[in-house]
Write a protein that holds these residues in place. Structure first.
Motif, PDB file in Angstrom:
ATOM      1  N   CYS A  27      41.358  44.404  36.372  1.00  0.00           N
ATOM      2  CA  CYS A  27      41.145  44.949  37.719  1.00  0.00           C
ATOM      3  C   CYS A  27      39.684  44.837  38.143  1.00  0.00           C
ATOM      4  O   CYS A  27      38.790  45.252  37.412  1.00  0.00           O
ATOM      5  CB  CYS A  27      41.589  46.411  37.762  1.00  0.00           C
ATOM      6  N   ILE A  28      39.475  44.253  39.337  1.00  0.00           N
ATOM      7  CA  ILE A  28      38.109  44.099  39.865  1.00  0.00           C
ATOM      8  C   ILE A  28      37.822  45.101  40.986  1.00  0.00           C
ATOM      9  O   ILE A  28      36.775  45.033  41.631  1.00  0.00           O
ATOM     10  CB  ILE A  28      37.872  42.661  40.375  1.00  0.00           C
ATOM     11  N   CYS A  30      39.312  45.573  43.987  1.00  0.00           N
ATOM     12  CA  CYS A  30      39.308  45.063  45.365  1.00  0.00           C
ATOM     13  C   CYS A  30      40.064  45.988  46.320  1.00  0.00           C
ATOM     14  O   CYS A  30      39.842  45.958  47.526  1.00  0.00           O
ATOM     15  CB  CYS A  30      39.914  43.663  45.408  1.00  0.00           C
ATOM     16  N   GLY A  31      40.993  46.772  45.797  1.00  0.00           N
ATOM     17  CA  GLY A  31      41.722  47.747  46.609  1.00  0.00           C
ATOM     18  C   GLY A  31      42.913  47.204  47.375  1.00  0.00           C
ATOM     19  O   GLY A  31      43.571  47.941  48.107  1.00  0.00           O
ATOM     20  N   CYS A  33      45.894  46.287  46.404  1.00  0.00           N
ATOM     21  CA  CYS A  33      47.176  46.873  45.981  1.00  0.00           C
ATOM     22  C   CYS A  33      47.349  48.275  46.562  1.00  0.00           C
ATOM     23  O   CYS A  33      48.455  48.658  46.950  1.00  0.00           O
ATOM     24  CB  CYS A  33      47.260  46.910  44.464  1.00  0.00           C
ATOM     25  N   CYS A  76      48.068  41.259  43.876  1.00  0.00           N
ATOM     26  CA  CYS A  76      46.933  41.321  42.936  1.00  0.00           C
ATOM     27  C   CYS A  76      46.586  39.929  42.422  1.00  0.00           C
ATOM     28  O   CYS A  76      47.344  39.342  41.635  1.00  0.00           O
ATOM     29  CB  CYS A  76      47.254  42.238  41.767  1.00  0.00           C
ATOM     30  N   TYR A  81      48.881  43.844  36.925  1.00  0.00           N
ATOM     31  CA  TYR A  81      50.020  44.780  36.899  1.00  0.00           C
ATOM     32  C   TYR A  81      51.090  44.454  35.881  1.00  0.00           C
ATOM     33  O   TYR A  81      51.361  43.293  35.599  1.00  0.00           O
ATOM     34  CB  TYR A  81      50.687  44.823  38.284  1.00  0.00           C
TER      35      TYR A  81
HETATM   36  S1  SF4 Z   1      44.780  44.251  43.609  1.00  0.00           S
HETATM   37 FE1  SF4 Z   1      44.537  46.300  42.681  1.00  0.00          FE
HETATM   38  S2  SF4 Z   1      44.845  46.010  40.440  1.00  0.00           S
HETATM   39 FE2  SF4 Z   1      44.501  43.986  41.371  1.00  0.00          FE
HETATM   40  S3  SF4 Z   1      42.290  43.661  41.135  1.00  0.00           S
HETATM   41 FE3  SF4 Z   1      42.577  44.555  43.194  1.00  0.00          FE
HETATM   42  S4  SF4 Z   1      42.337  46.801  42.885  1.00  0.00           S
HETATM   43 FE4  SF4 Z   1      42.642  45.863  40.856  1.00  0.00          FE
END
Ligand code: SF4
Ligand code: SF4
Length: 88
Positions: A27-28, A30-31, A33, A76, A81
């Motif tokens: 997980c980076i 990015c938000g 999800c 993602c 996940y």
């Molecule tokens: S989509 Fe969600 S789980 Fe995937 S990298 Fe971004 S914050 Fe992390």
């Protein structure tokens, strides 16, 4: 193993796959999800790891609300996940 099943609108069997984990190594923060989950399952907070405590990551805040749609996994880009059907 029997798993929880439903039907889609057309009457075809649908097996929901519920969220089980988010890999903190992938997980980076990015938000994406968190925004895509229509059920308010996912949260967002600082990483647990002391060395990365100023970085953000997604978390599973309200697992009981998950409907097993896997929209979070599909959005993602880091493939962080894991999902599974629910045993009954
Ligand atoms: S989509 Fe969600 S789980 Fe995937 S990298 Fe971004 S914050 Fe992390
Ligand atoms: S599977 Fe669907 S309902 Fe469950 S956390 Fe992901 S986006 Fe939300």
């Amino acid at each position: 193993m029997s798993v929880y099943k439903g039907l889609n609108y057309g009457g075809t069997e649908w097996i929901p796959k519920f969220v089980t984990s988010i890999d903190p190594e992938k997980c980076i923060g990015c938000g994406r999800c968190v925004k895509v989950c229509s059920q308010g399952v996912l949260g967002f907070g600082n990483k647990d790891d002391d060395e990365d405590a100023d970085r953000m990551q997604a978390n599973i805040a309200r697992k009981e609300r998950c409907i097993g749609c896997r929209a979070c996994a599909l959005t993602c880009v880091k493939k962080a996940y894991s999902h599974e059907p629910k045993a009954v």
